[in-house]
Design a protein around this motif. Sequence first.
Motif, PDB file in Angstrom:
ATOM      1  N   PHE A 105     -10.575  -3.885   8.199  1.00  0.00           N
ATOM      2  CA  PHE A 105     -10.511  -2.454   8.519  1.00  0.00           C
ATOM      3  C   PHE A 105     -11.392  -2.113   9.704  1.00  0.00           C
ATOM      4  O   PHE A 105     -11.095  -1.236  10.481  1.00  0.00           O
ATOM      5  CB  PHE A 105     -10.923  -1.609   7.313  1.00  0.00           C
ATOM      6  CG  PHE A 105      -9.943  -1.701   6.190  1.00  0.00           C
ATOM      7  CD1 PHE A 105      -8.632  -1.335   6.376  1.00  0.00           C
ATOM      8  CD2 PHE A 105     -10.331  -2.162   4.955  1.00  0.00           C
ATOM      9  CE1 PHE A 105      -7.719  -1.428   5.349  1.00  0.00           C
ATOM     10  CE2 PHE A 105      -9.437  -2.254   3.925  1.00  0.00           C
ATOM     11  CZ  PHE A 105      -8.120  -1.879   4.119  1.00  0.00           C
ATOM     12  N   VAL A 106     -12.505  -2.796   9.833  1.00  0.00           N
ATOM     13  CA  VAL A 106     -13.441  -2.555  10.929  1.00  0.00           C
ATOM     14  C   VAL A 106     -13.722  -3.889  11.582  1.00  0.00           C
ATOM     15  O   VAL A 106     -13.982  -4.872  10.902  1.00  0.00           O
ATOM     16  CB  VAL A 106     -14.751  -1.928  10.399  1.00  0.00           C
ATOM     17  CG1 VAL A 106     -15.725  -1.698  11.530  1.00  0.00           C
ATOM     18  CG2 VAL A 106     -14.456  -0.621   9.695  1.00  0.00           C
ATOM     19  N   ASN A 160     -16.315   0.101  16.129  1.00  0.00           N
ATOM     20  CA  ASN A 160     -17.107   0.867  15.167  1.00  0.00           C
ATOM     21  C   ASN A 160     -16.453   2.178  14.794  1.00  0.00           C
ATOM     22  O   ASN A 160     -17.002   2.949  14.027  1.00  0.00           O
ATOM     23  CB  ASN A 160     -18.513   1.121  15.720  1.00  0.00           C
ATOM     24  CG  ASN A 160     -19.322  -0.158  15.774  1.00  0.00           C
ATOM     25  OD1 ASN A 160     -19.141  -1.027  14.945  1.00  0.00           O
ATOM     26  ND2 ASN A 160     -20.185  -0.267  16.750  1.00  0.00           N
ATOM     27  N   GLY A 161     -15.285   2.482  15.318  1.00  0.00           N
ATOM     28  CA  GLY A 161     -14.598   3.732  15.023  1.00  0.00           C
ATOM     29  C   GLY A 161     -13.535   3.546  13.955  1.00  0.00           C
ATOM     30  O   GLY A 161     -13.520   2.568  13.210  1.00  0.00           O
ATOM     31  N   MET A 162     -12.632   4.509  13.909  1.00  0.00           N
ATOM     32  CA  MET A 162     -11.550   4.450  12.929  1.00  0.00           C
ATOM     33  C   MET A 162     -10.456   3.503  13.416  1.00  0.00           C
ATOM     34  O   MET A 162     -10.205   3.380  14.605  1.00  0.00           O
ATOM     35  CB  MET A 162     -10.966   5.861  12.723  1.00  0.00           C
ATOM     36  CG  MET A 162     -11.903   6.783  12.004  1.00  0.00           C
ATOM     37  SD  MET A 162     -11.366   8.508  11.846  1.00  0.00           S
ATOM     38  CE  MET A 162      -9.649   8.463  11.629  1.00  0.00           C
ATOM     39  N   SER A 163      -9.772   2.878  12.479  1.00  0.00           N
ATOM     40  CA  SER A 163      -8.661   1.994  12.810  1.00  0.00           C
ATOM     41  C   SER A 163      -7.428   2.820  13.143  1.00  0.00           C
ATOM     42  O   SER A 163      -7.360   4.016  12.862  1.00  0.00           O
ATOM     43  CB  SER A 163      -8.355   1.073  11.636  1.00  0.00           C
ATOM     44  OG  SER A 163      -9.463   0.247  11.362  1.00  0.00           O
ATOM     45  N   THR A 164      -6.444   2.165  13.708  1.00  0.00           N
ATOM     46  CA  THR A 164      -5.211   2.856  14.115  1.00  0.00           C
ATOM     47  C   THR A 164      -4.514   3.492  12.925  1.00  0.00           C
ATOM     48  O   THR A 164      -4.055   4.633  13.003  1.00  0.00           O
ATOM     49  CB  THR A 164      -4.265   1.860  14.816  1.00  0.00           C
ATOM     50  OG1 THR A 164      -4.969   1.221  15.881  1.00  0.00           O
ATOM     51  CG2 THR A 164      -3.058   2.566  15.371  1.00  0.00           C
ATOM     52  N   TRP A 165      -4.453   2.772  11.813  1.00  0.00           N
ATOM     53  CA  TRP A 165      -3.748   3.327  10.656  1.00  0.00           C
ATOM     54  C   TRP A 165      -4.469   4.558  10.112  1.00  0.00           C
ATOM     55  O   TRP A 165      -3.839   5.477   9.585  1.00  0.00           O
ATOM     56  CB  TRP A 165      -3.560   2.264   9.567  1.00  0.00           C
ATOM     57  CG  TRP A 165      -4.821   1.879   8.865  1.00  0.00           C
ATOM     58  CD1 TRP A 165      -5.680   0.896   9.185  1.00  0.00           C
ATOM     59  CD2 TRP A 165      -5.372   2.513   7.699  1.00  0.00           C
ATOM     60  NE1 TRP A 165      -6.731   0.857   8.308  1.00  0.00           N
ATOM     61  CE2 TRP A 165      -6.581   1.845   7.388  1.00  0.00           C
ATOM     62  CE3 TRP A 165      -4.978   3.573   6.903  1.00  0.00           C
ATOM     63  CZ2 TRP A 165      -7.368   2.197   6.312  1.00  0.00           C
ATOM     64  CZ3 TRP A 165      -5.772   3.927   5.828  1.00  0.00           C
ATOM     65  CH2 TRP A 165      -6.950   3.241   5.541  1.00  0.00           C
ATOM     66  N   SER A 168      -4.410  10.346   9.223  1.00  0.00           N
ATOM     67  CA  SER A 168      -5.031  11.664   9.410  1.00  0.00           C
ATOM     68  C   SER A 168      -4.079  12.615  10.109  1.00  0.00           C
ATOM     69  O   SER A 168      -3.942  13.786   9.728  1.00  0.00           O
ATOM     70  CB  SER A 168      -6.314  11.527  10.236  1.00  0.00           C
ATOM     71  OG  SER A 168      -7.234  10.708   9.577  1.00  0.00           O
ATOM     72  N   ALA A 169      -3.410  12.127  11.138  1.00  0.00           N
ATOM     73  CA  ALA A 169      -2.455  12.964  11.873  1.00  0.00           C
ATOM     74  C   ALA A 169      -1.301  13.388  10.964  1.00  0.00           C
ATOM     75  O   ALA A 169      -0.863  14.542  10.992  1.00  0.00           O
ATOM     76  CB  ALA A 169      -1.924  12.215  13.092  1.00  0.00           C
TER      77      ALA A 169
END
Length: 76
Positions: A36-37, A43-48, A53-54
């Motif tokens: 996942f990371v 260090n941010g959010m993954s694509t999924w 979220s969108a």
Amino acid sequence: MNAGAVIDILDTKQTKQKLTQKATQLDGEAVQAAGFVGGTQNNGMSTWEWWASAGGLVAIAACMTLLVIRQRRFSN
């Protein structure tokens, strides 16, 4: 009654330090193994996570739009 168990009593400070180091190491390895990371590379959010979220925000916007339309139709 003797069950045959042998218990070693260790110094609490040393034991806590060793357990903390082990837990930190295992947690870092587990996160990287999960995929996942990407560790230090990402260090941010993954694509999924961005897409999920969108999608959630689009669903909320659609529900709010439908509520406004229903209120305006039936308020007259």
